[in-house]
Design a protein around this motif. Structure first.
Motif, short mmCIF file in Angstrom:
data_model
loop_
_atom_site.label_atom_id
_atom_site.label_comp_id
_atom_site.label_asym_id
_atom_site.label_seq_id
_atom_site.Cartn_x
_atom_site.Cartn_y
_atom_site.Cartn_z
N GLY A 16 0.81 -1.21 0.00
CA GLY A 16 0.00 0.00 0.00
C GLY A 16 0.84 1.26 0.00
N SER A 17 1.96 1.22 0.74
CA SER A 17 2.83 2.40 0.80
C SER A 17 3.40 2.75 -0.58
N SER A 18 3.66 1.74 -1.39
CA SER A 18 4.17 2.02 -2.73
C SER A 18 3.17 2.85 -3.54
N SER A 19 1.89 2.65 -3.28
CA SER A 19 0.87 3.36 -4.06
C SER A 19 0.86 4.86 -3.76
N HIS A 20 0.89 5.24 -2.48
CA HIS A 20 0.85 6.67 -2.21
C HIS A 20 2.18 7.36 -2.53
N ALA A 36 -6.68 4.09 5.82
CA ALA A 36 -7.85 4.91 5.52
C ALA A 36 -7.47 6.38 5.34
N ALA A 37 -6.54 6.86 6.13
CA ALA A 37 -6.10 8.26 6.02
C ALA A 37 -5.39 8.51 4.69
N GLY A 73 8.38 -3.48 -3.64
CA GLY A 73 8.88 -3.63 -5.01
C GLY A 73 7.80 -4.05 -5.98
N VAL A 74 7.03 -5.07 -5.61
CA VAL A 74 5.92 -5.51 -6.47
C VAL A 74 4.90 -4.39 -6.61
N GLY A 75 4.65 -3.69 -5.51
CA GLY A 75 3.70 -2.59 -5.55
C GLY A 75 4.11 -1.49 -6.51
N MET A 76 5.39 -1.13 -6.51
CA MET A 76 5.84 -0.07 -7.40
C MET A 76 5.63 -0.45 -8.87
N ILE A 77 5.84 -1.73 -9.20
CA ILE A 77 5.62 -2.17 -10.59
C ILE A 77 4.14 -2.11 -10.96
N LEU A 78 3.29 -2.68 -10.11
CA LEU A 78 1.86 -2.71 -10.41
C LEU A 78 1.24 -1.32 -10.37
N TRP A 133 -7.48 0.89 -3.83
CA TRP A 133 -7.44 -0.58 -3.80
C TRP A 133 -6.15 -1.11 -3.18
N SER A 134 -5.07 -0.33 -3.25
CA SER A 134 -3.82 -0.79 -2.63
C SER A 134 -3.92 -0.76 -1.11
N HIS A 135 -4.32 0.38 -0.57
CA HIS A 135 -4.46 0.46 0.89
C HIS A 135 -5.72 -0.27 1.36
#
Length: 472
Positions: free
Chosen positions: A262-266, A329-330, A389-394, A410-412
């Motif tokens: 989730g952190s990769s998304s923000h 949520a934040a 790492g996977v998050g950054m790619i997706l 959707w990530s968080h």
């Protein structure tokens, strides 16, 4: 009655000596955190400066992605081996050489001729990624030996505060340093921060690692593991099997990996969202957001330190689960298009919840016996690097088609779902606890916990952390 060894803990002199020892260990730990904060400043400075340098050198955004991928992969591998290293070497030596390695590779980059710069950059990404993980795991797994079981929450909070302040300073000053004095000076400054931390580690007596294993081997369930640890190569599989047999702890580590996803998304979505708010100066919102986030994080650490000092308790596994829900949520709400004043409050809450989860998670893993602790933190670092790492790619692919709010949502959201499962699991384990036999066998079994077990806690069942258990 006194003993030949001197006053007991119940006597005034013994109490005074214990107080003095505690004060000395805490003072030493503060110096260590100061050195750690300096090196963390260098880490966050080079995250910006090195990415800019990679892009300027290669002229390709793909090269920046490759640089980050190699860095994360190195951290992933380091997480797999650091438990074995801590079983063989002291935490002090690992922390020392981790900083020496990072400083040395920065010097290699500075001195590298133009024809070898690309290779030097790859070496930097490998060493920085691996050594950063080695240092972090060695530090966190050794805190109970450094300051004592009852002060680990305070120590975790202090180290996270130092790191958060360093993050803000590093991110805020990176652009200024590069633009004013250039890349070479920025890399020299970065190298100097690792030298400062290495000197700090070298001068301080630091417990943990190889020296701590034999003591913790006497704790509940660790006797067999200690024998395997001494035998060498078979130790690591035994440790992972032991961790896999602890469902509460396994789910906790898995949640940490999903949280990193989730952190990769923000992290990826913030620059895009900021550009949509102010295309002429997108860095303003990003910088302001992280500054407010850091204020919330630091504020939470101050509250946690006072809470643990006043009550003698830690926030425990439930704090980690609830904190993850609030934090995720934040971060979702931060991309919902609220007015800037509301978004600032949301960023403050996200930072505070992030600080809570960090302390709760670290403190809970520290309730493990020392022979398992390094493996647990190493496995955790592996999951975190994998998730990020996977998050950054997706996420990078998803942001080309969907809005930042949708991607972060959707990530968080996945982290929230896993956190709810974790909370239900912990609640079920605690409700089941009194259901055992209440007769002499059951009562004595529960009341007669060995001293080591009471101190270490029962992380495998999601129980309270050791500080709470030992104080009833």
């Amino acid at each position: 009655m006194g003993s030949a060894d001197g006053p007991t803990a119940d006597e005034p002199d013994g109490g005074s000596r214990k107080t003095r020892d505690t004060a000395v260990s805490e003072r030493r730990f503060r110096f260590l955190v100061a050195g750690y904060a300096v090196s963390s400043y260098g880490t966050f400075l080079n995250m910006v400066a090195l990415n800019l340098f990679v892009y300027e050198t290669t002229g390709r955004a793909l090269a920046m992605g490759l640089f980050m991928a190699v860095r994360l992969a190195s951290g992933f591998v380091a997480g797999l081996v650091v438990g074995g290293l801590l079983a063989r070497f002291s935490a002090k030596s690992i922390m020392l050489w981790a900083n020496v390695g990072q400083g040395a590779v920065m010097l290699v980059l500075i001195l590298a001729p133009e024809s070898l710069v690309t290779g030097a950059l790859m070496a930097v990404s490998v060493v920085i990624g691996a050594c950063g993980t080695l240092f972090m795991v060695a530090l966190r797994s050794s805190i109970p030996e450094m300051v004592g079981e009852d002060r680990r929450a305070w120590a975790n909070s202090l180290s996270i505060t130092g790191r958060s302040m360093a993050m803000v300073a590093g991110f805020a000053s990176a652009g200024v340093v590069v633009s004013l004095v250039g890349y070479t000076a920025a890399f020299l400054l970065d190298m100097a921060t690792f030298v400062v931390c290495a000197v700090t580690v070298a001068l301080l007596p630091i417990a943990g690692g190889k020296g701590a294993g034999s003591e913790a081997g006497a704790s509940a369930g660790a006797g067999k593991g200690e024998k395997e640890a001494k035998s060498g190569p078979r130790w690591r599989p035994v440790a992972f099997l032991a961790l896999a047999a602890a469902p509460g702890l396994g789910l906790m580590v898995a949640l940490r990996g999903v949280d990193a996803f989730g952190s990769s998304s923000h992290n990826a979505a913030l620059p895009i969202y900021s550009t949509s708010l102010d295309a002429s100066n997108p860095a303003v919102f990003v910088s302001a957001f992280w500054c407010v986030w850091a204020l919330g994080n630091i504020g939470a650490q101050q509250v946690i330190q006072r809470y643990t000092q006043r009550t003698g308790k830690t926030v425990g596994a439930l704090g980690f689960g609830y904190g993850t829900v609030v934090m995720s949520a934040a971060f979702i709400a931060a991309f919902a298009g609220f007015p800037l004043a509301v978004t600032a409050v949301i960023a403050l809450i996200a930072g505070a919840a992030d600080g809570l989860t960090e302390v709760a998670y670290t403190s809970h893993l520290q309730t493990l016996p020392a022979t398992l602790r390094g493996h647990a933190f190493g496995l955790s670092a592996t999951f975190e690097n994998l998730g990020f790492g996977v998050g950054m790619i997706l996420v990078a692919a998803a942001l080309d088609r969907f809005s930042p709010l949708a991607v972060v949502g959707w990530s968080h959201g996945a982290a929230i779902v896993v956190a709810v499962v974790f909370l239900l699991r912990v609640a079920a384990l605690r409700r089941a606890e009194p259901a055992g036999p209440m007769g002499p066998a059951g009562g004595a079994g529960r009341a007669g916990l060995r001293k080591e077990e009471a101190v270490e806690g029962r992380p495998d069942r999601g129980d309270r952390d050791g500080a709470e258990v030992s104080r009833g």
